[in-house]
Each structure stands twice: as structure tokens, then as C-alpha cells.
Design a protein around this motif. Structure first.
Motif, mmCIF file in Angstrom:
data_model
loop_
_atom_site.group_PDB
_atom_site.id
_atom_site.type_symbol
_atom_site.label_atom_id
_atom_site.label_comp_id
_atom_site.label_asym_id
_atom_site.label_seq_id
_atom_site.Cartn_x
_atom_site.Cartn_y
_atom_site.Cartn_z
ATOM 1 N N LEU A 64 -5.223 6.612 -11.289
ATOM 2 C CA LEU A 64 -5.790 6.051 -10.058
ATOM 3 C C LEU A 64 -4.753 5.698 -8.985
ATOM 4 C CD1 LEU A 64 -8.845 3.771 -10.898
ATOM 5 C CD2 LEU A 64 -8.688 5.455 -9.080
ATOM 6 N N PRO A 65 -3.607 5.084 -9.329
ATOM 7 C CA PRO A 65 -2.647 4.771 -8.255
ATOM 8 C C PRO A 65 -2.061 6.016 -7.577
ATOM 9 C CG PRO A 65 -2.200 3.464 -10.223
ATOM 10 C CD PRO A 65 -3.210 4.490 -10.616
ATOM 11 N N TYR A 66 -2.115 7.173 -8.240
ATOM 12 C CA TYR A 66 -1.568 8.391 -7.630
ATOM 13 C C TYR A 66 -2.483 8.937 -6.532
ATOM 14 C CZ TYR A 66 1.795 9.038 -11.487
ATOM 15 O OH TYR A 66 2.820 8.900 -12.379
ATOM 16 N N VAL A 67 -3.810 8.796 -6.720
ATOM 17 C CA VAL A 67 -4.744 9.587 -5.916
ATOM 18 C C VAL A 67 -4.754 9.156 -4.454
ATOM 19 C CG1 VAL A 67 -6.186 10.031 -7.907
ATOM 20 C CG2 VAL A 67 -6.773 8.138 -6.402
ATOM 21 N N THR A 68 -4.366 7.912 -4.175
ATOM 22 C CA THR A 68 -4.356 7.471 -2.780
ATOM 23 C C THR A 68 -3.285 8.201 -1.978
ATOM 24 O OG1 THR A 68 -3.032 5.605 -3.566
ATOM 25 C CG2 THR A 68 -5.349 5.199 -3.131
ATOM 26 N N GLU A 139 -5.835 -2.132 12.471
ATOM 27 C CA GLU A 139 -5.199 -3.278 11.818
ATOM 28 C C GLU A 139 -6.243 -4.250 11.283
ATOM 29 O OE1 GLU A 139 -1.889 -4.220 11.057
ATOM 30 O OE2 GLU A 139 -1.818 -2.050 11.333
ATOM 31 N N LEU A 140 -7.350 -4.420 12.022
ATOM 32 C CA LEU A 140 -8.402 -5.327 11.566
ATOM 33 C C LEU A 140 -9.055 -4.803 10.288
ATOM 34 C CD1 LEU A 140 -10.041 -6.192 15.004
ATOM 35 C CD2 LEU A 140 -8.490 -7.608 13.656
ATOM 36 N N ILE A 141 -9.239 -3.471 10.217
ATOM 37 C CA ILE A 141 -9.793 -2.871 8.996
ATOM 38 C C ILE A 141 -8.840 -3.101 7.830
ATOM 39 C CG2 ILE A 141 -10.462 -0.711 7.883
ATOM 40 C CD1 ILE A 141 -11.397 0.295 10.594
ATOM 41 N N TYR A 142 -7.550 -2.913 8.084
ATOM 42 C CA TYR A 142 -6.567 -3.092 7.010
ATOM 43 C C TYR A 142 -6.468 -4.555 6.588
ATOM 44 C CZ TYR A 142 -4.943 1.719 6.928
ATOM 45 O OH TYR A 142 -4.873 3.075 6.749
ATOM 46 N N ASP A 143 -6.734 -5.470 7.516
ATOM 47 C CA ASP A 143 -6.796 -6.891 7.143
ATOM 48 C C ASP A 143 -7.947 -7.132 6.169
ATOM 49 O OD1 ASP A 143 -4.641 -7.510 8.709
ATOM 50 O OD2 ASP A 143 -5.814 -8.230 10.413
ATOM 51 N N LEU A 144 -9.097 -6.494 6.429
ATOM 52 C CA LEU A 144 -10.243 -6.618 5.516
ATOM 53 C C LEU A 144 -9.898 -6.022 4.145
ATOM 54 C CD1 LEU A 144 -13.190 -5.658 7.907
ATOM 55 C CD2 LEU A 144 -12.784 -7.896 6.879
ATOM 56 N N ALA A 147 -7.581 -8.372 2.243
ATOM 57 C CA ALA A 147 -8.264 -9.555 1.715
ATOM 58 C C ALA A 147 -9.054 -9.222 0.448
ATOM 59 C CB ALA A 147 -9.197 -10.133 2.778
ATOM 60 N N ALA A 148 -9.635 -8.010 0.390
ATOM 61 C CA ALA A 148 -10.484 -7.654 -0.756
ATOM 62 C C ALA A 148 -9.693 -7.059 -1.908
ATOM 63 C CB ALA A 148 -11.569 -6.674 -0.311
ATOM 64 N N THR A 149 -8.654 -6.278 -1.609
ATOM 65 C CA THR A 149 -7.970 -5.506 -2.657
ATOM 66 C C THR A 149 -6.529 -5.947 -2.897
ATOM 67 O OG1 THR A 149 -7.045 -3.790 -1.213
ATOM 68 C CG2 THR A 149 -9.331 -3.527 -1.869
ATOM 69 N N GLY A 150 -5.950 -6.674 -1.948
ATOM 70 C CA GLY A 150 -4.545 -7.061 -2.084
ATOM 71 C C GLY A 150 -3.587 -6.058 -1.475
ATOM 72 N N MET A 151 -4.076 -4.887 -1.091
ATOM 73 C CA MET A 151 -3.211 -3.842 -0.525
ATOM 74 C C MET A 151 -3.803 -3.354 0.789
ATOM 75 S SD MET A 151 -0.720 -3.222 -2.721
ATOM 76 C CE MET A 151 -0.187 -1.527 -2.898
ATOM 77 N N MET A 153 -2.942 -0.175 2.319
ATOM 78 C CA MET A 153 -3.162 1.276 2.350
ATOM 79 C C MET A 153 -3.499 1.853 0.980
ATOM 80 S SD MET A 153 -0.603 3.039 5.090
ATOM 81 C CE MET A 153 -1.262 4.679 4.876
ATOM 82 N N MET A 154 -2.695 1.599 -0.009
ATOM 83 C CA MET A 154 -2.899 2.177 -1.342
ATOM 84 C C MET A 154 -3.596 1.128 -2.217
ATOM 85 S SD MET A 154 -1.372 4.922 -0.482
ATOM 86 C CE MET A 154 -0.103 5.538 0.612
ATOM 87 N N HIS A 155 -4.932 1.141 -2.229
ATOM 88 C CA HIS A 155 -5.672 -0.030 -2.690
ATOM 89 C C HIS A 155 -5.793 -0.147 -4.205
ATOM 90 C CE1 HIS A 155 -6.711 -0.055 1.510
ATOM 91 N NE2 HIS A 155 -7.244 1.137 1.399
ATOM 92 N N ASN A 156 -6.000 0.972 -4.906
ATOM 93 C CA ASN A 156 -6.220 0.930 -6.358
ATOM 94 C C ASN A 156 -7.364 -0.035 -6.691
ATOM 95 O OD1 ASN A 156 -5.812 1.570 -9.036
ATOM 96 N ND2 ASN A 156 -4.160 0.104 -9.324
ATOM 97 N N TYR A 157 -8.481 0.107 -5.983
ATOM 98 C CA TYR A 157 -9.570 -0.871 -6.041
ATOM 99 C C TYR A 157 -10.750 -0.391 -6.876
ATOM 100 C CZ TYR A 157 -13.037 -4.224 -4.255
ATOM 101 O OH TYR A 157 -13.989 -5.197 -4.143
ATOM 102 N N PHE A 158 -11.038 0.898 -6.861
ATOM 103 C CA PHE A 158 -12.202 1.413 -7.596
ATOM 104 C C PHE A 158 -11.879 1.489 -9.086
ATOM 105 C CE2 PHE A 158 -13.563 2.001 -3.504
ATOM 106 C CZ PHE A 158 -14.687 2.787 -3.332
ATOM 107 N N ARG A 159 -12.902 1.265 -9.896
ATOM 108 C CA ARG A 159 -12.756 1.366 -11.347
ATOM 109 C C ARG A 159 -13.936 2.149 -11.913
ATOM 110 N NH1 ARG A 159 -8.584 -0.150 -10.157
ATOM 111 N NH2 ARG A 159 -7.316 -1.880 -10.896
#
Length: 393
Positions: A64-68, A139-144, A147-151, A153-159
Motif C-alpha cells: 500500500l505505501p508504494y501505490v501512492t 492547500e486546503l484539501i491537503y489540510d483536510l 487532519a484525517a490521515t496524518g499525511m 500527499m502519500m496517505h496510506n489511509y485505505f485498508r
């Protein structure tokens, strides 16, 4: 080269791979007769990292961390397709709340991707102002996202079976505030760009693709919809919970660079509509299907105890991919992003084939630029919207 160079006055020019308008390390060998383009040959592979082979030596959660790093401007989509493939293969159910969270993240990612297409596209045409404007909203989108994922650009959020964590307190209010603010931003873009006579001179009638050509070349996304084909996988082949929202497929019939611009701007508006509906209707419940963490069949009899068969919250779901194959696809900002997955009763995929939209959309470039002027190459290439990370994989 496909062209036999008989005339003495033809010039061969290298564009890229380090050209600011190449949007990555793309190299074009262009044959010119004065300002007219006679031939164009794209050279790919400068960013090839063996992403498919890496997938075949990792479990899904390790991969998963690679795919971003495929399409690094629409990272949520690469994560979505990576977890969707094993979910469909093993028939894993997704909690309704997790599905809504995914839709919100995907549509925010779509807007971020289209914004970072619009700015450089306008810069390629000589308009610097929109390039600075789009970063304000992005930048506002990346702030959101942060806040949700901790990252950022490279979110590693989906499971597999859901998402990594629930949305934090107050996040949805911030998201709705962003939606209201962004709609004003889109109006500003349209006032600044859409009726600008210099912009229209550069894009109207440039890079024309008919509907029949678009289908024959296998184009997808805004490239296809700008040629009069109303094809959007969110409507045609619904996934997640897109069929529960009210929105319209954006399309144009002109088939030129202006039509592709209008489709993408329209898609940003529709994404906001989907996000607003998803935030208002999001159900309660779990954000993850813990059954997905279960080992399918335990090699060691000791693992049959409850403590072993259900892993803790954070370790990877090491279930085996059963011996079957399937193709899964999502509607990414650039077109149809697909995965062909073959399992063989082991933790690793036997085959992991990526179908990147940018790679297939780029094929038509040589045909579009022939008989055009040199300056039109930047317009046409920009309107295709490629990211070399997914083209080269």
C-alpha cells in the motif's frame, strides 16, 4: 522514426525529458518543418520503477505505501484500487460508513488532481496567475487530508475492509466549509479563464478527437467524455456507494482542448455536490471490517485460538489471495484506473497488472500534434493530463 527524412530543411528537436512543460520525465522527438510538426515520437520509461513486480513480492498491506507513487497527484485512487482488488477477489464486505468516508476522500483527491492539472496547463499557455490561485484551494484539501490521515500527499489511509482510522471530531464541518469556499473559487476560475480571448485562441479546435477515435484508441476519463461519449464508471459500473448520490456526468461534444478543460472544471463542481451529500448522509457504525483481518486458513493449529485468528488493530491482514483472477477498475481523475489481479493461494499476488489511464491516453499524442504548430504541442499534451509516475510505473 516512422518518417523517412528526405528533405534537407527538416529539423529534429528533443523536447524533454527535463522540460518544465513535459509534466515529468517525458521525452518527445519532434520533427519540424519550420514551425509545423511533421512527426512526433514519445519516449517513455525514464521513471520506470517496476511497480508491478514489487507487488508480486509483497502482501497487499505491505504494498500500500508504494501505490501512492503511481499517480502522486491523485493518491487516494491508487490506494482505492489496491484494496478494491483483494476485496472483490475475497468478497469482503465494506461497512457503510467506511464506504462513505472513501467516497469523500476520493472526490477531494479528484479536485486536488484537477486543480494541479489546471494551474500548469494555464502556465503552459502563458497564463501565470491561475497557477498561483490553484495552490490556495489545493492547500486546503491537503489540510483536510492531513487532519484525517496524518499525511498530506502519500496517505496510506485505505485498508482492506475499510479505512485506517475514523474521521476526527470537527473534520466534517471543516469539509463543508471548504466546499462552500471552493464553489466561489471555481466561479473565479471561470471568470478569469473560460471567456478569455487569448486562452480561447490557444485551445479552441486544437487537438480535436472524434467520439469514434476516442473509443478506438481506448481513451477514458475527460479525454473520452470531451468527445461526446457519456462514459463514467461511477455511473456505468458503480463501486463504493456512488449510486446513492445525485450528480451528473460531465461531457462535451466538441472534442478539442477547450472541451477537455470544460469537462474537468465541471467535474470539480460535481465532486463538491457528491462530497456535500456524503457528509450530510454519512451513517454511524464501524469504519473497518475486522473480519477482513482473519487468516483464511491457519497453517499452524495453534493459530485456531481466538487470539491468533484475529490480529490486533494495527498489524497487517495476512489473508491469502485465493486461486482466481479478476479485473477491477475505478474512475480516476485521468480516466479508467484498473488492476488485473491473479491469486494463487498465497499471501502475495501471482500477477498484478496495472492499467494506468495516462499511459493509454498518451498513445494518441503523435496523431494529434501532426500538422499542428510547435506551440500547440504544449496545449495538446497539457490537455491530455499525464503523470509520468503512472505512465512508466
Amino acid at each position: 522514426m516512422s518518417l523517412s527524412l528526405k528533405r534537407k530543411d527538416l529539423m529534429i528537436v528533443n523536447m524533454g525529458p527535463q522540460h518544465p512543460s513535459m509534466h515529468g520525465v517525458l521525452r518527445l522527438i519532434v520533427t519540424l518543418d519550420g514551425e509545423d510538426v511533421i512527426d512526433c515520437e514519445p519516449i517513455l520509461g525514464y521513471l520506470h520503477r517496476g511497480m508491478e513486480k514489487i507487488a508480486e513480492n509483497r502482501s497487499i498491506i505491505q504494498y500500500l505505501p508504494y501505490v501512492t507513487r503511481w499517480d502522486y497527484l491523485a493518491t487516494m485512487f491508487t490506494e482505492a484500487i489496491t484494496v478494491n482488488a483483494p476485496e472483490f477477489l475475497e468478497n469482503i464486505q465494506i461497512p457503510q460508513r467506511a464506504s462513505y468516508i472513501r467516497v469523500i476522500m476520493l472526490e477531494l483527491s479528484r479536485i486536488a488532481s484537477h486543480l494541479l492539472w489546471l494551474g500548469p496547463f494555464m502556465a503552459d499557455l502563458g497564463a501565470q496567475t491561475p497557477f498561483f490561485y490553484i495552490f490556495r484551494e489545493r492547500e486546503l484539501i491537503y489540510d483536510l487530508f492531513e487532519a484525517a490521515t496524518g499525511m498530506r500527499m502519500m496517505h496510506n489511509y485505505f485498508r482492506i475492509g475499510g479505512v485506517a482510522a475514523d474521521l476526527p471530531y470537527g473534520w466534517m464541518d471543516k469539509c463543508l466549509d471548504f466546499c462552500d469556499y471552493f464553489l466561489q473559487g471555481v466561479v473565479e476560475y471561470q471568470q478569469l479563464i473560460t471567456r478569455n480571448p487569448i486562452f480561447l485562441e490557444r485551445v479552441e479546435g486544437v487537438g480535436f478527437i472524434s467520439g469514434e477515435e476516442a473509443v478506438n484508441w481506448g481513451l477514458s476519463g475527460p479525454m473520452l467524455r470531451a468527445s461526446g461519449i457519456q462514459w463514467d464508471l461511477r455511473k456505468i459500473d458503480p463501486y463504493e456507494s456512488y449510486n446513492q448520490f445525485d450528480w451528473k456526468v460531465q461531457w462535451q461534444k466538441e472534442g478539442d482542448s477547450l472541451a477537455r478543460y470544460l469537462v474537468r472544471v465541471g467535474e470539480m463542481r460535481e465532486s463538491i455536490k457528491i462530497i456535500q451529500q456524503a457528509v450530510e448522509k454519512i451513517p454511524g457504525g464501524p469504519y473497518e471490517n475486522l473480519e477482513a483481518r482473519r487468516f483464511k486458513k491457519a497453517k499452524n493449529p495453534e493459530w485456531n485460538d481466538f487470539e491468533y485468528r484475529f490480529l490486533g488493530k494495527k498489524p497487517s491482514p495476512n489473508f491469502e489471495l485465493s486461486k482466481q483472477e479478476l479485473y477491477v477498475r475505478v474512475e480516476a481523475p485521468k480516466g479508467e484506473l484498473g488492476i488485473y489481479l491473479v491469486g494463487d493461494d498465497s499471501l502475495f499476488p501471482w500477477r498484478w497488472k496495472i492499467r494506468p489511464p495516462g499511459f493509454i491516453n498518451l498513445q494518441i499524442l503523435p496523431q494529434l500534434v501532426k500538422k499542428m504548430k510547435l506551440a500547440d504541442i504544449m496545449t495538446i499534451l497539457g490537455s491530455i493530463d499525464i503523470i509520468m509516475g503512472e505512465v512508466d510505473r
